[in-house]
Design a protein around this motif. Structure first.
Motif: not given
Length: 367
Positions: A239-251
């Motif tokens: 499971f690979l993910a990238e988290f943008d802490s500014t928008s709280r978006t998890l891709t």
């Protein structure tokens, strides 16, 4: 005498010693049973006791080197048939009999065999401990600090070293505030899986430093994994993910892994399933990414199959319903406490059953 007993038992109580014996006995039984089942399928055992006994004996003997098999067989024969007599005639009317007792020599041969096996075990244990220390360097020793997230993780190898991998680290090729999250499970256990886990960690760190999208990164990992997968036998779920802490978006991309559980603050359960095949199966595999926005009060549980497939003495699996029950009952606590509660519940469920697969959990609470 008490000091000697404490040294021999490492200070364990009788109940703890008995529990340890049960665990080791079950583990050994399953080891021999697996080879026995391969050598003697169920349909060939019915009504053929001697063939079944022969297959079981070979399942035991093949664990030894040829010279140690001879020592074992000679020692067992001397213990089973300890007396041997020789009759000879000196003169016409005189008969002499000489009796030999092989009890001592049979026990001595088995003692020599035990010493040889113990020396191998000590050397192997030392090497495995070194490998374990090296592997621990590849995993985060402290909980990573990610803005907006509370994180806890736990891992339990089935053997000294494991094939599970987890990590959270800033992605240098992206803008500040982007973090990479990964949980992976290499097929198999022990040394082979641990070596592949190390290569996965190295290639992931290298690719994450490039300005690539998450699907491009997964494709690169998969192509590299295919070169080391022995034709797909040593595949890796991830499971690979990238988290943008500014928008709280998890891709994220789910490469054949157990679907992580996203528990919303409302109690609704979502599964993160977008992705593709496990890494290392098909060289030209394509991966689709998914995206979710994490809100305050949400929980994200990423786990390997060693958790839900853990079995008890009745061969019942721990299962996802029980896992979700523990998750739902502890949402008011912190990730550390909830994860500790989940591991305690797992221990209570499996009892003395030997652990047959690595267990890894990554638990995230959105603040």
């Amino acid at each position: 005498m008490n000091r000697f007993w404490q040294r021999v038992t490492d200070g364990l109580e009788l109940s703890q010693l008995w529990s340890q014996f049960q665990t080791e006995a079950r583990s050994s039984f399953h080891l021999y049973k697996r080879d026995f089942n391969i050598r003697s399928p169920q349909e060939t055992r019915r009504g053929n006791f001697w063939q079944t006994a022969q297959h079981f004996a070979w399942a035991l003997l093949e664990k030894l080197t040829p010279v140690r098999r001879i020592l074992f067989l000679a020692g067992m024969l001397m213990l089973i048939f300890p007396e041997f007599s020789i009759n000879y005639r000196v003169k016409t009317n005189e008969v002499h009999a000489t009796y030999l007792d092989f009890h001592f020599y049979g026990g001595l041969l088995l003692l020599v065999l035990l010493l040889l096996e113990t020396s191998d075990r000590v050397v192997m244990k030392r090497d495995l401990e070194i490998a374990r220390d090296i592997q621990q360097w590849l995993l985060p020793s402290q909980t990573p600090q990610v803005p907006g997230l509370q994180i806890a993780f736990a891992t339990r190898p089935a053997n000294t070293v494991a094939g599970d991998y987890y990590d959270i680290f800033p992605r240098p090729s992206q803008q500040p505030g982007h973090f990479f999250i990964v949980v992976a499970d290499v097929a198999g256990k022990s040394i082979p899986a641990a070596l592949l886990m190390a290569t996965l960690q190295a290639s992931l760190r290298t690719l994450s430093a490039t300005p690539s999208t998450l699907p491009e990164l997964a494709i690169g990992l998969n192509r590299y994994a295919c070169t080391n997968s022995q034709g797909g036998l040593r595949f890796t779920t991830a499971f690979l993910a990238e988290f943008d802490s500014t928008s709280r978006t998890l891709t994220y991309i789910n490469a054949g892994h157990n679907n992580p559980v996203l528990r919303r603050a409302s109690g609704e359960i979502e599964r993160l399933s977008n992705g593709g095949l496990p890494l290392g199966i098909q060289d030209e595999a394509i991966y689709d990414s998914g995206s979710v926005v994490l809100n305050a009060g949400d929980w994200l549980l990423i786990f390997t199959d060693g958790l839900v497939e853990a079995t008890n003495t009745s061969e019942e699996e721990y299962g996802e319903p029980r896992m979700l029950q523990v998750l739902n009952s502890g949402v008011a606590s912190t990730p550390d406490l909830l994860l500790r509660q989940m591991m305690t519940d797992l221990d209570a469920f499996v009892g003395v059953t030997p652990q047959h697969d690595d267990v890894t959990c990554l638990l995230i609470k959105v603040g």
